[in-house]
Motif scaffolding. Structure first.
Motif, PDB file in Angstrom:
ATOM      1  N   ASN A  11       0.871  -1.178   0.000  1.00  0.00           N
ATOM      2  CA  ASN A  11       0.000   0.000   0.000  1.00  0.00           C
ATOM      3  C   ASN A  11       0.905   1.224   0.000  1.00  0.00           C
ATOM      4  O   ASN A  11       2.095   1.117  -0.318  1.00  0.00           O
ATOM      5  CB  ASN A  11      -0.975  -0.019   1.188  1.00  0.00           C
ATOM      6  N   ASP A  12       0.358   2.389   0.355  1.00  0.00           N
ATOM      7  CA  ASP A  12       1.173   3.601   0.262  1.00  0.00           C
ATOM      8  C   ASP A  12       2.214   3.706   1.368  1.00  0.00           C
ATOM      9  O   ASP A  12       3.001   4.648   1.398  1.00  0.00           O
ATOM     10  CB  ASP A  12       0.291   4.850   0.247  1.00  0.00           C
ATOM     11  N   ARG A  13       2.268   2.715   2.278  1.00  0.00           N
ATOM     12  CA  ARG A  13       3.278   2.693   3.333  1.00  0.00           C
ATOM     13  C   ARG A  13       4.407   1.712   3.042  1.00  0.00           C
ATOM     14  O   ARG A  13       5.372   1.646   3.793  1.00  0.00           O
ATOM     15  CB  ARG A  13       2.622   2.357   4.677  1.00  0.00           C
ATOM     16  N   GLY A  14       4.299   0.927   1.998  1.00  0.00           N
ATOM     17  CA  GLY A  14       5.361  -0.009   1.682  1.00  0.00           C
ATOM     18  C   GLY A  14       4.844  -1.379   1.303  1.00  0.00           C
ATOM     19  O   GLY A  14       3.717  -1.529   0.828  1.00  0.00           O
ATOM     20  N   ILE A  15       5.653  -2.398   1.540  1.00  0.00           N
ATOM     21  CA  ILE A  15       5.337  -3.755   1.120  1.00  0.00           C
ATOM     22  C   ILE A  15       5.746  -4.735   2.209  1.00  0.00           C
ATOM     23  O   ILE A  15       6.750  -4.516   2.907  1.00  0.00           O
ATOM     24  CB  ILE A  15       6.025  -4.093  -0.215  1.00  0.00           C
ATOM     25  N   SER A  16       4.955  -5.770   2.406  1.00  0.00           N
ATOM     26  CA  SER A  16       5.286  -6.796   3.387  1.00  0.00           C
ATOM     27  C   SER A  16       4.907  -8.163   2.841  1.00  0.00           C
ATOM     28  O   SER A  16       4.102  -8.283   1.912  1.00  0.00           O
ATOM     29  CB  SER A  16       4.557  -6.564   4.714  1.00  0.00           C
ATOM     30  N   GLU A  17       5.486  -9.192   3.433  1.00  0.00           N
ATOM     31  CA  GLU A  17       5.136 -10.553   3.047  1.00  0.00           C
ATOM     32  C   GLU A  17       3.694 -10.824   3.431  1.00  0.00           C
ATOM     33  O   GLU A  17       3.182 -10.314   4.426  1.00  0.00           O
ATOM     34  CB  GLU A  17       6.067 -11.547   3.741  1.00  0.00           C
ATOM     35  N   TYR A  18       3.023 -11.654   2.637  1.00  0.00           N
ATOM     36  CA  TYR A  18       1.608 -11.956   2.838  1.00  0.00           C
ATOM     37  C   TYR A  18       1.464 -13.473   2.841  1.00  0.00           C
ATOM     38  O   TYR A  18       1.341 -14.100   1.798  1.00  0.00           O
ATOM     39  CB  TYR A  18       0.814 -11.336   1.688  1.00  0.00           C
ATOM     40  N   PRO A  19       1.547 -14.105   4.014  1.00  0.00           N
ATOM     41  CA  PRO A  19       1.635 -15.568   4.059  1.00  0.00           C
ATOM     42  C   PRO A  19       0.438 -16.237   3.395  1.00  0.00           C
ATOM     43  O   PRO A  19      -0.699 -15.773   3.473  1.00  0.00           O
ATOM     44  CB  PRO A  19       1.660 -15.867   5.563  1.00  0.00           C
ATOM     45  N   ASN A  20       0.715 -17.349   2.732  1.00  0.00           N
ATOM     46  CA  ASN A  20      -0.371 -18.154   2.184  1.00  0.00           C
ATOM     47  C   ASN A  20      -0.052 -19.627   2.363  1.00  0.00           C
ATOM     48  O   ASN A  20       1.087 -20.007   2.625  1.00  0.00           O
ATOM     49  CB  ASN A  20      -0.645 -17.814   0.710  1.00  0.00           C
ATOM     50  N   SER A  21      -1.075 -20.442   2.254  1.00  0.00           N
ATOM     51  CA  SER A  21      -0.910 -21.892   2.253  1.00  0.00           C
ATOM     52  C   SER A  21      -1.534 -22.360   0.954  1.00  0.00           C
ATOM     53  O   SER A  21      -2.748 -22.297   0.782  1.00  0.00           O
ATOM     54  CB  SER A  21      -1.610 -22.521   3.458  1.00  0.00           C
ATOM     55  N   ILE A  22      -0.713 -22.784   0.029  1.00  0.00           N
ATOM     56  CA  ILE A  22      -1.191 -23.011  -1.322  1.00  0.00           C
ATOM     57  C   ILE A  22      -0.704 -24.351  -1.834  1.00  0.00           C
ATOM     58  O   ILE A  22       0.440 -24.731  -1.626  1.00  0.00           O
ATOM     59  CB  ILE A  22      -0.744 -21.863  -2.259  1.00  0.00           C
ATOM     60  N   SER A  23      -1.600 -25.078  -2.477  1.00  0.00           N
ATOM     61  CA  SER A  23      -1.244 -26.317  -3.170  1.00  0.00           C
ATOM     62  C   SER A  23      -2.078 -26.376  -4.437  1.00  0.00           C
ATOM     63  O   SER A  23      -3.025 -25.629  -4.611  1.00  0.00           O
ATOM     64  CB  SER A  23      -1.521 -27.541  -2.291  1.00  0.00           C
ATOM     65  N   GLY A  24      -1.725 -27.268  -5.329  1.00  0.00           N
ATOM     66  CA  GLY A  24      -2.513 -27.427  -6.537  1.00  0.00           C
ATOM     67  C   GLY A  24      -2.033 -26.601  -7.709  1.00  0.00           C
ATOM     68  O   GLY A  24      -2.672 -26.613  -8.749  1.00  0.00           O
ATOM     69  N   VAL A  25      -0.931 -25.864  -7.559  1.00  0.00           N
ATOM     70  CA  VAL A  25      -0.350 -25.128  -8.667  1.00  0.00           C
ATOM     71  C   VAL A  25       0.848 -25.927  -9.179  1.00  0.00           C
ATOM     72  O   VAL A  25       1.797 -26.180  -8.442  1.00  0.00           O
ATOM     73  CB  VAL A  25       0.090 -23.711  -8.262  1.00  0.00           C
ATOM     74  N   SER A  26       0.802 -26.330 -10.427  1.00  0.00           N
ATOM     75  CA  SER A  26       1.883 -27.129 -10.991  1.00  0.00           C
ATOM     76  C   SER A  26       3.118 -26.267 -11.221  1.00  0.00           C
ATOM     77  O   SER A  26       2.995 -25.097 -11.612  1.00  0.00           O
ATOM     78  CB  SER A  26       1.447 -27.744 -12.325  1.00  0.00           C
ATOM     79  N   PRO A  27       4.319 -26.819 -10.963  1.00  0.00           N
ATOM     80  CA  PRO A  27       5.534 -26.051 -11.269  1.00  0.00           C
ATOM     81  C   PRO A  27       5.540 -25.583 -12.720  1.00  0.00           C
ATOM     82  O   PRO A  27       5.283 -26.348 -13.637  1.00  0.00           O
ATOM     83  CB  PRO A  27       6.648 -27.075 -10.998  1.00  0.00           C
TER      84      PRO A  27
END
Length: 463
Positions: free
Chosen positions: A132-148
């Motif tokens: 946002n207008d204050r910067g950037i941060s990591e946004y944790p997710n738990s993800i599966s099902g995306v092929s390399p």
């Protein structure tokens, strides 16, 4: 043959806001995680709360249209690579993020509080970041099902963020599913080229045997119609786009209120479509979406062809004059000197890199300007999304941004009454390894991002 209608396929939207078991979160984190982020002194890192786990609140057909933003490598759902909003990127701050691998795809999706960026790495892992207008941060997710190697498709649906995935083991591993909001359904390509549509309960609604290309992008319009290239053939052995298959047809599918193939556009015997998706937008100026593809002739090489949805050829651009010379369609935008609608194309991005501007004029597709010294594609790659159009200098006119031939800088190019001019360059700081992604903040300002071959994301964010 598998009887997929009798199987219960599990197709889920995996929420990228997962780090605890709470519910009711929106898309803004409020505890700063600490990826290795290097920013200019003007950026102040925000203090964000921890994102919480939530589930998509997607019920039956909406009584009012939901607010939907899509994060796609090809920017818009109709395949038109135009980033909305504006901003003077030459004055922006650069923010670098070190990753645990090489990034190959990145998408940004606008939300009510900022932009959520999602990147897939060469090893198949997927990471997200919030800015946002204050910067950037990591946004944790738990993800599966995306092929390399597969691109990702993200959604901000009524301000809830998700990554769209399908757990069917027989899905194509070279593309991504799409969401159809009118009917609250999802569609994806199976390995045998079928289009499979599933409902909100993950049940198969329809299987359409359309012979989709394995890496085709499914385009969607406001009526939930799907457009894709189909009928793979190896008759044109150029092979610069990731494999030896090209398309012989274009298929248009209705999905709401009924499902079925609306039309098929079949090419001539000596022609193929050399690409992975059309651009589905109005170039003729009549307010009706046209279908624009790169058609390659066995003897004459590549040229741009404009079809209407019934298959009539409305216009054609010049051919290369010899086979195995390619044209890469980028966008349709009001890029002309006085705001004329133009089709932006890169001719021979691997051996010359010339950007071409086309205008439709009384049934003809004419090249009105060009500019050399750039590229938009790496030979042998399925990444056709390294360039985009938008107002990148905040002056109200449309520019094109794309890499230099050595992939070390992004160039902003503008049409002028005398032709084409380079405005400025942005240093990539390494070698580009992803598509060019962009999205708009709530106040309308553009941000863009790319990934580098040294495992770094670089963002350009407004100060």
């Amino acid at each position: 043959m598998r009887q997929i209608k009798f199987l219960k396929l599990i197709a889920v939207i995996i929420i990228s806001i997962i780090s605890s078991s709470c519910s009711g979160a929106t898309d803004e984190p409020n505890e700063l995680n600490t990826p290795d982020i290097t920013s200019s002194p003007e950026i102040t890192m925000p203090d964000f709360p921890s994102p919480t786990k939530t589930s998509p609140q997607v019920g039956p057909i909406h009584q009012k249209p939901p607010e939907i933003n899509s994060g796609l490598t090809h920017i818009l759902p109709n395949g038109n690579r135009v980033i909305s909003g504006s901003g003077d990127l030459s004055s922006y701050s650069q923010v670098d993020v070190n990753l645990p691998g090489i990034p190959i795809w990145i998408v940004g999706v606008s939300s009510q509080s900022g932009i959520i960026w999602t990147v897939s790495l060469e090893n198949g892992s997927v990471l997200s970041f919030f800015s946002n207008d204050r910067g950037i941060s990591e946004y944790p997710n738990s993800i599966s099902g995306v092929s390399p190697g597969a691109p990702v498709h993200t959604l901000s649906l009524d301000n809830q963020f998700s990554i769209l995935t399908v757990s069917d083991p027989e899905q194509s591993t070279f593309t991504h599913p799409i969401y159809l909001p009118k009917s609250n359904t999802r569609a994806y390509i199976s390995q045998n080229g079928d289009i499979i549509i599933i409902d909100a309960e993950d049940q198969v609604i329809t299987i359409l045997a359309v012979k989709a290309l394995p890496d085709a992008r499914l385009l969607v319009d406001e009526q939930d119609r799907i457009l894709l290239i189909s009928d793979p053939t190896d008759m044109y052995s150029h092979g610069v786009l990731g494999d030896g298959l090209e398309a012989k047809s274009i298929t248009l599918i209705n999905t709401f209120p009924t499902i079925g193939v609306s039309s098929r556009i079949i090419l001539e015997d000596h022609e193929v479509i050399e690409g992975i998706a059309p651009i589905w937008a109005d170039i003729t100026g009549d307010g009706i979406s046209d279908i624009i593809v790169t058609v390659s002739d066995q003897d004459l090489g590549a040229g741009i062809v404009v079809f209407d949805e019934s298959g009539e050829r409305l216009a054609e651009g010049p051919k290369m004059g010899q086979p195995f010379r390619w044209r890469h369609q980028i966008a349709i935008a009001s890029s002309g000197p006085i705001g004329e609608s133009e089709l932006i194309v890169v001719r021979t991005p691997h051996i010359g890199g010339v950007i071409e501007y086309y205008q439709f004029d009384q049934g003809e597709l004419k090249i009105v300007a060009d500019f050399a010294g750039i590229t938009s594609h790496i030979i042998g790659s399925r990444n056709l999304d390294m360039a985009a159009a938008g107002d990148f200098d905040g002056d109200g006119t449309i520019e094109v941004m794309l890499p230099t031939r050595d992939l070390s800088e992004l160039v902003a190019i503008r049409r002028s009454p005398s032709g084409v001019e380079e405005i400025w360059k942005l240093p990539i700081g390494g070698v580009l390894s992803t598509n060019l992604s962009g999205a708009r903040f709530p106040d309308g300002r553009i941000a863009i991002a790319i990934g580098r071959s040294d495992g770094v994301l670089r963002f350009w964010l407004p100060k």
